[in-house]
Design a protein around this motif. Structure first.
Motif, short mmCIF file in Angstrom:
data_model
loop_
_atom_site.label_atom_id
_atom_site.label_comp_id
_atom_site.label_asym_id
_atom_site.label_seq_id
_atom_site.Cartn_x
_atom_site.Cartn_y
_atom_site.Cartn_z
N PHE A 122 0.83 -1.19 0.00
CA PHE A 122 0.00 0.00 0.00
C PHE A 122 0.87 1.25 0.00
CE2 PHE A 122 -2.06 -3.41 2.36
CZ PHE A 122 -3.20 -3.57 1.61
N ILE A 123 0.26 2.35 -0.38
CA ILE A 123 0.88 3.67 -0.29
C ILE A 123 0.34 4.32 0.99
CG2 ILE A 123 1.10 5.93 -1.40
CD1 ILE A 123 2.42 3.68 -2.98
N ALA A 124 1.20 4.98 1.74
CA ALA A 124 0.77 5.64 2.97
C ALA A 124 -0.40 6.56 2.69
CB ALA A 124 1.93 6.42 3.58
N GLY A 125 -1.46 6.41 3.47
CA GLY A 125 -2.66 7.23 3.31
C GLY A 125 -3.73 6.58 2.47
N THR B 233 -0.57 4.74 7.82
CA THR B 233 0.11 6.01 7.59
C THR B 233 1.62 5.93 7.84
OG1 THR B 233 -0.41 6.67 9.85
CG2 THR B 233 -1.92 7.40 8.12
N ARG B 234 2.06 4.89 8.50
CA ARG B 234 3.49 4.69 8.75
C ARG B 234 4.10 3.87 7.63
NH1 ARG B 234 5.37 6.74 13.95
NH2 ARG B 234 3.46 7.16 15.08
N VAL B 235 5.31 4.23 7.23
CA VAL B 235 6.00 3.54 6.14
C VAL B 235 6.86 2.42 6.71
CG1 VAL B 235 7.73 3.88 4.33
CG2 VAL B 235 6.01 5.63 4.74
N GLY B 236 6.86 1.28 6.02
CA GLY B 236 7.71 0.16 6.43
C GLY B 236 7.02 -1.18 6.23
N ASP B 237 7.63 -2.20 6.80
CA ASP B 237 7.07 -3.55 6.76
C ASP B 237 6.41 -3.85 8.09
OD1 ASP B 237 8.04 -4.15 4.17
OD2 ASP B 237 10.03 -4.49 4.99
N VAL C 142 4.07 -0.76 3.54
CA VAL C 142 3.56 0.58 3.24
C VAL C 142 4.72 1.41 2.68
CG1 VAL C 142 2.43 2.64 4.15
CG2 VAL C 142 1.90 0.39 5.12
N ALA C 143 4.51 1.95 1.48
CA ALA C 143 5.51 2.79 0.83
C ALA C 143 5.12 4.26 1.00
CB ALA C 143 5.59 2.44 -0.65
N PRO C 144 6.11 5.16 0.90
CA PRO C 144 5.78 6.58 1.01
C PRO C 144 4.87 7.03 -0.12
CG PRO C 144 8.16 6.24 0.89
CD PRO C 144 7.51 4.92 0.69
N GLY C 145 3.98 7.94 0.20
CA GLY C 145 3.09 8.50 -0.81
C GLY C 145 3.61 9.83 -1.31
#
Length: 120
Positions: A11-14, A77-81, A102-105
């Motif tokens: 997913f993308i953050a947000g 909303t947090r980036v990482g695994d 989660v990847a940065p948006g």
């Protein structure tokens, strides 16, 4: 039993992350609104990362278009695994925990300049 909708766990953050839950009784019978159930179960969702930091999510619960399934929607909303845990009545659902990334948006930057003059 819980699993990712469309087997999507990146997913993308947000953005929305959607889990699908197959609701069954202890005898493995499907329980759905078709069989008379009118309420949604109150699942708890939280995730953790490799540093054992725990994040609790506000979730949106809804009936799925397929009878017997419910959807759990949350917004990471947090980036990482991470691993996400889905619980009900202090017990973890079958299939939980599930891995996700989660990847940065895209960052939208709004900046307004205000110039003050004659401030006393």
């Amino acid at each position: 039993m819980v699993f990712w909708l469309n087997n999507t766990n990146r997913f993308i953050a947000g953005d929305q992350a959607i889990l699908r839950v197959l609701v069954m009784d202890s005898y493995k019978n499907n329980i759905s609104y078709v069989t008379g159930r009118k309420i949604l179960y109150q699942f708890n969702v939280f995730s953790s990362n490799s540093l054992n930091e725990v994040y609790i999510y506000k979730v949106n619960l809804s009936f799925d278009i397929i009878p017997g399934y419910e959807r759990i929607t949350f917004i990471p909303t947090r980036v990482g695994d991470f691993v996400v845990h889905v619980t009900y009545n202090d017990g973890e659902l079958q299939g939980s925990p599930l891995n996700f990334t989660v990847a940065p948006g895209t960052l939208f930057h709004l900046c307004f300049r205000l110039w003050f003059t004659n401030i006393i």
